[in-house]
Design a protein around this motif. Structure first.
Motif, PDB file in Angstrom:
ATOM      1  N   LEU A 264       0.892  -1.143   0.000  1.00  0.00           N
ATOM      2  CA  LEU A 264       0.000   0.000   0.000  1.00  0.00           C
ATOM      3  C   LEU A 264       0.940   1.206   0.000  1.00  0.00           C
ATOM      4  CD1 LEU A 264      -2.983   0.912   0.200  1.00  0.00           C
ATOM      5  CD2 LEU A 264      -2.658   1.031   2.682  1.00  0.00           C
ATOM      6  N   LEU A 265       0.825   2.067  -1.006  1.00  0.00           N
ATOM      7  CA  LEU A 265       1.757   3.178  -1.208  1.00  0.00           C
ATOM      8  C   LEU A 265       1.034   4.513  -1.167  1.00  0.00           C
ATOM      9  CD1 LEU A 265       3.578   1.761  -4.394  1.00  0.00           C
ATOM     10  CD2 LEU A 265       4.400   1.630  -2.033  1.00  0.00           C
ATOM     11  N   VAL A 266       1.764   5.550  -0.786  1.00  0.00           N
ATOM     12  CA  VAL A 266       1.259   6.922  -0.861  1.00  0.00           C
ATOM     13  C   VAL A 266       2.216   7.716  -1.740  1.00  0.00           C
ATOM     14  CG1 VAL A 266       0.744   9.031   0.425  1.00  0.00           C
ATOM     15  CG2 VAL A 266       0.130   6.809   1.386  1.00  0.00           C
ATOM     16  N   ASN A 267       1.653   8.458  -2.687  1.00  0.00           N
ATOM     17  CA  ASN A 267       2.459   9.297  -3.568  1.00  0.00           C
ATOM     18  C   ASN A 267       2.971  10.491  -2.764  1.00  0.00           C
ATOM     19  OD1 ASN A 267       3.498  11.117  -5.409  1.00  0.00           O
ATOM     20  ND2 ASN A 267       1.756  11.044  -6.796  1.00  0.00           N
TER      21      ASN A 267
ATOM     22  N   SER B 115      -6.895   9.968   3.943  1.00  0.00           N
ATOM     23  CA  SER B 115      -8.145  10.270   4.668  1.00  0.00           C
ATOM     24  C   SER B 115      -9.345   9.698   3.932  1.00  0.00           C
ATOM     25  CB  SER B 115      -8.328  11.777   4.832  1.00  0.00           C
ATOM     26  OG  SER B 115      -7.369  12.307   5.684  1.00  0.00           O
ATOM     27  N   ARG B 116      -9.371   9.881   2.633  1.00  0.00           N
ATOM     28  CA  ARG B 116     -10.481   9.364   1.815  1.00  0.00           C
ATOM     29  C   ARG B 116     -10.490   7.839   1.833  1.00  0.00           C
ATOM     30  NH1 ARG B 116     -15.164   8.768   0.622  1.00  0.00           N
ATOM     31  NH2 ARG B 116     -15.799   8.617  -1.515  1.00  0.00           N
ATOM     32  N   TYR B 117      -9.313   7.211   1.792  1.00  0.00           N
ATOM     33  CA  TYR B 117      -9.206   5.755   1.878  1.00  0.00           C
ATOM     34  C   TYR B 117      -9.825   5.266   3.190  1.00  0.00           C
ATOM     35  CZ  TYR B 117      -6.964   1.127   1.981  1.00  0.00           C
ATOM     36  OH  TYR B 117      -6.723  -0.227   2.052  1.00  0.00           O
ATOM     37  N   CYS B 118      -9.484   5.947   4.306  1.00  0.00           N
ATOM     38  CA  CYS B 118     -10.030   5.563   5.609  1.00  0.00           C
ATOM     39  C   CYS B 118     -11.528   5.848   5.687  1.00  0.00           C
ATOM     40  CB  CYS B 118      -9.283   6.282   6.736  1.00  0.00           C
ATOM     41  SG  CYS B 118      -7.586   5.714   6.920  1.00  0.00           S
ATOM     42  N   GLU B 119     -11.978   6.911   5.039  1.00  0.00           N
ATOM     43  CA  GLU B 119     -13.413   7.213   4.983  1.00  0.00           C
ATOM     44  C   GLU B 119     -14.158   6.068   4.294  1.00  0.00           C
ATOM     45  OE1 GLU B 119     -16.242  10.513   2.828  1.00  0.00           O
ATOM     46  OE2 GLU B 119     -14.255  11.157   3.503  1.00  0.00           O
ATOM     47  N   THR B 120     -13.566   5.540   3.226  1.00  0.00           N
ATOM     48  CA  THR B 120     -14.163   4.401   2.512  1.00  0.00           C
ATOM     49  C   THR B 120     -14.187   3.164   3.405  1.00  0.00           C
ATOM     50  OG1 THR B 120     -13.429   5.311   0.400  1.00  0.00           O
ATOM     51  CG2 THR B 120     -13.989   2.965   0.433  1.00  0.00           C
ATOM     52  N   LEU B 121     -13.118   2.940   4.177  1.00  0.00           N
ATOM     53  CA  LEU B 121     -13.089   1.814   5.106  1.00  0.00           C
ATOM     54  C   LEU B 121     -14.204   1.945   6.143  1.00  0.00           C
ATOM     55  CD1 LEU B 121      -9.239   1.494   5.776  1.00  0.00           C
ATOM     56  CD2 LEU B 121     -10.658  -0.004   4.348  1.00  0.00           C
ATOM     57  N   ASN B 122     -14.389   3.168   6.667  1.00  0.00           N
ATOM     58  CA  ASN B 122     -15.465   3.405   7.634  1.00  0.00           C
ATOM     59  C   ASN B 122     -16.840   3.144   7.031  1.00  0.00           C
ATOM     60  OD1 ASN B 122     -14.031   4.136   9.992  1.00  0.00           O
ATOM     61  ND2 ASN B 122     -13.627   6.142   9.137  1.00  0.00           N
ATOM     62  N   GLN B 123     -17.018   3.574   5.796  1.00  0.00           N
ATOM     63  CA  GLN B 123     -18.282   3.345   5.126  1.00  0.00           C
ATOM     64  C   GLN B 123     -18.528   1.851   4.953  1.00  0.00           C
ATOM     65  OE1 GLN B 123     -18.654   5.310   1.334  1.00  0.00           O
ATOM     66  NE2 GLN B 123     -20.830   4.898   1.194  1.00  0.00           N
TER      67      GLN B 123
ATOM     68  N   SER C 205      -7.313   5.594  -4.001  1.00  0.00           N
ATOM     69  CA  SER C 205      -8.014   6.716  -3.399  1.00  0.00           C
ATOM     70  C   SER C 205      -7.211   7.997  -3.608  1.00  0.00           C
ATOM     71  CB  SER C 205      -8.187   6.458  -1.899  1.00  0.00           C
ATOM     72  OG  SER C 205      -8.921   7.478  -1.298  1.00  0.00           O
ATOM     73  N   ASN C 206      -7.893   9.134  -3.552  1.00  0.00           N
ATOM     74  CA  ASN C 206      -7.230  10.420  -3.739  1.00  0.00           C
ATOM     75  C   ASN C 206      -6.383  10.843  -2.540  1.00  0.00           C
ATOM     76  OD1 ASN C 206      -8.204  10.762  -6.316  1.00  0.00           O
ATOM     77  ND2 ASN C 206     -10.054  11.801  -5.609  1.00  0.00           N
TER      78      ASN C 206
ATOM     79  N   ALA D 207      -2.111  10.736  -2.977  1.00  0.00           N
ATOM     80  CA  ALA D 207      -3.027   9.654  -3.357  1.00  0.00           C
ATOM     81  C   ALA D 207      -2.485   8.306  -2.886  1.00  0.00           C
ATOM     82  CB  ALA D 207      -3.240   9.635  -4.874  1.00  0.00           C
ATOM     83  N   VAL D 208      -3.396   7.378  -2.666  1.00  0.00           N
ATOM     84  CA  VAL D 208      -3.066   6.033  -2.187  1.00  0.00           C
ATOM     85  C   VAL D 208      -3.134   5.065  -3.357  1.00  0.00           C
ATOM     86  CG1 VAL D 208      -3.761   4.191  -0.597  1.00  0.00           C
ATOM     87  CG2 VAL D 208      -4.004   6.589   0.085  1.00  0.00           C
ATOM     88  N   TYR D 209      -2.128   4.219  -3.434  1.00  0.00           N
ATOM     89  CA  TYR D 209      -2.013   3.237  -4.518  1.00  0.00           C
ATOM     90  C   TYR D 209      -1.777   1.853  -3.937  1.00  0.00           C
ATOM     91  CZ  TYR D 209      -1.368   7.119  -7.757  1.00  0.00           C
ATOM     92  OH  TYR D 209      -1.545   8.267  -8.499  1.00  0.00           O
TER      93      TYR D 209
END
Length: 169
Positions: free
Chosen positions: A125-128, A156-164, A152-153, A138-140
């Motif tokens: 799991l990488l972050v640019n 934070s957005r990646y974790c928001e998706t995990l929460n959802q 994910s962009n 962005a997360v790759y």
């Protein structure tokens, strides 16, 4: 010393970890408490850590998992075991050696993309972290033997998706 501070970007991750703890997820028992960390990425001119990336390491500093643990039980988010700040730096340093040896390696794992997690199979799991890049932060997912795909962009957005996903069962 690199001081890690609490950021608003942590809220989504805090909510996710809290929900996992409330559900008695075993992976949360292996989270390592955060501490003041040395600047592992110091000296890598191509790396500029976004706040979204610094924030998780101020909440926890990776995971320490017993060696006999089945791989799928090590994944905090269902896919990845999260790396400590130092482990991420060491993993990046090893990738840097590959970039220096083979310029084509950049097409597989882009230079400036910092690892934050692994499922244990060679993927990451990488972050640019290339400041000025249109996808900075962005997360790759680096899929072993395949290459990168954006998930994910932002972290934070990646974790928001995990929460959802948790909220939806």
């Amino acid at each position: 010393m690199h001081v890690l501070v609490r950021h608003e970007q942590m809220k989504q991750l805090e909510d996710f970890v809290s929900a996992l703890r409330s559900a008695n997820a075993i992976a949360t028992t292996w989270l390592v408490p955060s501490r003041q960390l040395e600047p592992t990425f110091h000296g890598f001119a191509e790396v500029s850590l976004p706040d979204d990336l610094i924030a998780p390491w101020s909440l926890f500093n990776g995971m320490t998992v017993p060696p006999e643990t089945p791989l799928e039980q090590t994944w905090l988010d269902g896919q990845f075991l999260y790396l400590s700040f130092d482990s991420a730096g060491e993993d990046y340093r090893l990738a840097k050696e590959l970039w220096d040896e083979d310029p084509l390696f950049d097409a597989y794992w882009p230079n400036g993309f910092v690892p934050i997690g692994t499922p244990g199979d060679g993927s990451r799991l990488l972050v640019n972290c290339r400041d000025g890049s249109p996808t900075y932060g962005a997360v790759y997912e680096l899929m072993h033997a395949v290459g990168v795909a954006r998930l994910s962009n932002s972290l934070s957005r990646y974790c928001e998706t995990l929460n959802q996903a948790l909220d939806e069962g």
